[in-house]
Design an enzyme around this catalytic site. Structure first.
Site, mmCIF file in Angstrom:
data_model
loop_
_atom_site.group_PDB
_atom_site.id
_atom_site.type_symbol
_atom_site.label_atom_id
_atom_site.label_comp_id
_atom_site.label_asym_id
_atom_site.label_seq_id
_atom_site.Cartn_x
_atom_site.Cartn_y
_atom_site.Cartn_z
ATOM 1 N N TYR A 1 -55.561 -43.694 1.687
ATOM 2 C CA TYR A 1 -55.154 -43.215 -0.133
ATOM 3 C C TYR A 1 -53.950 -44.896 -0.517
ATOM 4 C CZ TYR A 1 -57.108 -38.639 0.129
ATOM 5 O OH TYR A 1 -58.299 -38.137 0.715
ATOM 6 N N GLU B 1 -67.431 -34.119 3.039
ATOM 7 C CA GLU B 1 -66.769 -33.608 2.844
ATOM 8 C C GLU B 1 -66.022 -32.985 0.978
ATOM 9 O OE1 GLU B 1 -64.105 -36.523 4.575
ATOM 10 O OE2 GLU B 1 -62.095 -35.256 4.913
#
Ligand SMILES: *[C@@H]1O[C@H](CO)[C@@H](O)[C@H](O)[C@H]1NC(C)=O
Ligand SMILES: *[C@@H]1O[C@H](CO)[C@@H](O)[C@H](O)[C@H]1NC(C)=O
Length: 450
Positions: free
Chosen positions: A224, A427
């Protein structure tokens, strides 16, 4: 007479099918997903029984207790930036759509879901200008497939501090804690005040020591990477202003506003849209509301759609991205801008996710839903049976039903395959469910649930 009943029944089925879904049930299920993502010592009232205590040795560099909090997605890292954004969004729903939570009988569970994160932030924020931003490593964690209860890999803790600042991370956590203060002040004033104290300290840290958290330590970059911190400084200040009424924070928000860029969505990395609608609501300044109107009009009228009508913003987590945009447009609608239109569109988008196309993208909801979502624990049989990469590769359905999890979702042509290996579309993620849940609470509050 008989014919009349048949016709009445047919009409009823038609109306209920096209009118709505049971959004209350969806909200309740979404909260179960948060239970499945809990790290640390699980409480006696844990309802997701196939999960157990895990990561009880999560610690800081000086032995600080960092147990608790949420695993991010189908993996077992505790990514602080994701977790704090999730908490801000959950708190937002609990503040502004408390009636929706109440109508679903989920207010208590909603607060528990939030507190699971805020308790952790209080541990992670170890001193005024030091916060643990992550536990577990992006790369090490991803080499492991199995239950969090069985993990043996190292779980390093990564911090932000004055020499390695993370204004995005600190300001987002300040937003989360300021919003959570508003949720808890009517329930537990002492706890709420503690949250607010930490929120103010974290905001000062963010404001004074500037930098991106993903520049502070490298491990998170592959997972991230942050694009900037200016938007979080505005968003965090807006929440603190809302929570305290202290004009200093409004001054901060306005000062930092100029450099923020407008991106298409409202996401863990891009907070501008959320900040605009929040500032519009609390300041009544038309410059923010005008921006939101233009933005939502653009999304509803011109944004790419799939053939079956999903507003399409990105491949990765397509449904969540749409839900987040619907959330800020519903907040805009509540301020009197194109109210009926935005609400109808939000409902349509959520219905797409819940089964309007004949398939529900929410695990455990409806008659056809994902049975192979990318989630390590759900793919494992009951302990103590072995669980490793063999389980990842098998084509059998997940032995555990990860009830309430919203999967990434389809591609631009409504294309989607329910396979475990497809983490882009299949996911699940604590961030995905947060915006989605906020929209659900709003739709319930508006009386749209079956
Ligand atoms: C400050 O944070 C950086 C990045 O996480 C870390 O490498 C460094 O050791 C920290 N400094 C102290 C004094 O703990
Ligand atoms: C993360 O962002 C930095 C800029 O802050 C950039 O230099 C770097 O290439 C990015 N890393 C990844 C893995 O995307």
């Amino acid at each position: 007479m008989k014919l009349f009943f048949v016709l009445a029944l047919a009409l009823h089925l038609y109306v209920t099918h096209t009118a709505a879904f049971n959004y209350k049930e969806v909200l309740q299920k979404s909260l179960l997903f948060y239970e499945a993502q809990r790290s640390g010592k699980l409480p006696a009232d844990q309802r997701v029984k196939w999960r157990h205590d895990s990561a009880l040795n999560d610690k800081g560099n000086h032995g600080e207790d960092l147990t608790g909090g949420y695993y991010d997605a189908g993996d077992w890292v505790k990514f602080g930036f994701q977790m704090s954004f999730t908490a801000t969004i959950l708190a937002w729903g609990l503040i502004d759509h408390k009636k929706g939570y109440e109508a679903a009988g989920s207010l208590e569970e909603g607060r528990k879901a939030l507190k699971w994160a805020t308790d952790y932030f209080l541990k992670a924020h170890v001193s005024e200008n030091v916060m643990y931003a992550q536990v577990g490593s992006c790369s090490l964690d991803h080499d492991y497939w199995g239950r969090p209860e069985d993990m043996t890999e190292a779980r390093p803790a990564f911090m932000i501090n004055t020499t390695h600042p993370g204004s995005d991370m600190a300001a987002e956590t300040a937003a989360a804690l300021a919003a959570s203060y508003m949720v808890f002040k009517e329930v537990d004033a002492t706890y709420a005040n503690t949250l607010l104290t930490h929120a103010k300290q974290l905001y000062n840290f963010a404001y004074k020591y500037r930098g991106k958290y993903s520049d502070a330590f490298s491990d998170v970059r592959g997972c991230y990477n942050s694009s900037g911190y200016e938007d979080e400084l505005v968003w965090g200040a807006a929440w603190l202003y809302r929570a305290t009424g202290d004009k200093t924070y409004l001054t901060y928000a306005e000062k930092e506003y100029t450099p923020i860029q407008y991106y298409i969505g409202f996401s863990w990395d891009q907070k501008a849209g959320g900040a605009d609608v929040l500032l519009a609501k609390i300041t009544k300044d038309s410059k923010y509301l005008t921006k939101m109107k233009n933005y939502c009009d653009q999304i509803m009228n011109s944004q790419q759609r799939t053939p079956k009508g999903l507003i399409f913003i990105s491949q990765w987590g397509s449904l969540s991205n749409t839900a987040y945009v619907m959330q800020i447009c519903l907040e805009t609608a509540a301020l009197g801008v194109n109210t009926a239109k935005y609400q109808a569109e939000a409902k349509k988008q959520i219905n797409y996710m819940l089964g309007d196309t004949g398939y529900s993208y929410l695990v455990g909801f409806g008659s056809k839903y994902p049975t192979h979502c990318h989630h390590r624990a759900a793919s494992c049989p009951d302990a103590p049976a072995k669980c490793d990469w063999t389980q990842y590769s098998t084509t059998s359905p997940n032995p555990q039903v990860l009830t309430g999890a919203l999967v990434g979702g389809p591609g631009a042509n409504d294309d989607y395959t329910d396979v475990r290996s497809d983490y882009v579309h299949n996911e699940v993620d604590t961030v995905y469910n947060a915006g989605f849940q906020g929209v659900l609470a709003t739709l319930i509050e508006l009386g749209y649930s079956d």
